[in-house]
Scaffold this active site. Structure first.
Site, PDB file in Angstrom:
ATOM      1  CG  HIS A  52      -1.740   1.203   1.413  1.00 48.87           C
ATOM      2  ND1 HIS A  52      -3.073   1.243   1.091  1.00 48.87           N
ATOM      3  CD2 HIS A  52      -1.432   2.441   1.890  1.00 48.87           C
ATOM      4  CE1 HIS A  52      -3.546   2.450   1.356  1.00 48.87           C
ATOM      5  NE2 HIS A  52      -2.563   3.195   1.848  1.00 48.87           N
ATOM      6  CD  GLU A  53       1.851   3.670   3.756  1.00 47.63           C
ATOM      7  OE1 GLU A  53       2.167   4.721   3.145  1.00 47.63           O
ATOM      8  OE2 GLU A  53       0.847   3.615   4.489  1.00 47.63           O
ATOM      9  CG  HIS A  56       0.298   6.002  -0.934  1.00 50.60           C
ATOM     10  ND1 HIS A  56      -0.863   6.328  -1.594  1.00 50.60           N
ATOM     11  CD2 HIS A  56      -0.086   5.470   0.261  1.00 50.60           C
ATOM     12  CE1 HIS A  56      -1.903   6.009  -0.835  1.00 50.60           C
ATOM     13  NE2 HIS A  56      -1.460   5.483   0.293  1.00 50.60           N
TER      14      HIS A  56
END
Length: 190
Positions: A52-53, A56
């Site tokens: 997820h990170e 980004h």
């Protein structure tokens, strides 16, 4: 090097918090069981969190920005403390983005939706894998747990409240936000 350290520490603490919440504090005295739980939760929680990170970070960098994950020790401590009550609310850290020129609302929206989209992609990998394989875990299929966790991570992060991703996605495009929110919610219901 500090980013890798922050990611690893965050992943381990989150996995420990989920293990405690799932099994209770007594697991801390049962080292073989704790080790098994940690491996499973690193695979199903840690992977969802890390990718997820990185979603980004990757999109931010594609726009020429500098982006780096930094852990938030207070958020990790809260996650651990809450796990003793049987649930985990985690704010392990975030990707910090620095850009020499201001990012547009669209770029911010794309950066923000990248994390939840990664979780939705992981949901499908876990759910399809669960159809063909069983990784037994306390009478449950760990792959199915991984699917549910990733669907929840996508849905939760799309909530339209600052500093969650949803607040930046909705500021960019309400229709894309609504579609992603409904889709993540439907995935969670599976």
């Amino acid at each position: 090097m500090s980013e890798l350290r922050d990611i690893l520490i965050s992943m381990l603490v989150l996995s420990l918090a989920v293990a405690i919440a799932f099994s209770g504090p007594k697991i801390l005295t049962e080292l073989p069981k704790l080790a098994k739980y940690m491996l499973i939760f690193i695979a199903v929680v840690g992977v969802g969190f890390v990718f997820h990170e990185l979603g980004h970070r990757t999109v931010a960098r594609s726009f020429g920005a500098q982006a780096k994950f930094k852990m938030w020790p207070f958020g990790l401590a809260i996650a651990l403390l809450m796990s003793f009550a049987g649930f985990v609310f985690a704010a392990p850290g975030a990707v910090y983005i620095y850009s020499y020129r201001p990012l547009t609302r669209e770029q911010n929206g794309l950066i923000s939706i990248a994390g939840p989209l990664v979780n939705i992609f992981l949901f499908f990998i876990f759910i399809v894998s669960a159809l063909f394989f069983t990784v037994s875990f306390e009478g449950l299929n760990a792959l199915y747990i991984g699917a549910k966790i990733n669907a929840f991570l996508a849905f939760f992060n799309l909530l339209p409240f600052f500093p969650l991703d949803g607040s930046k996605v909705i500021a960019w495009d309400r229709n894309i936000w609504l579609f992603a929110m409904i889709f993540a919610f439907l995935c969670f219901l599976i």
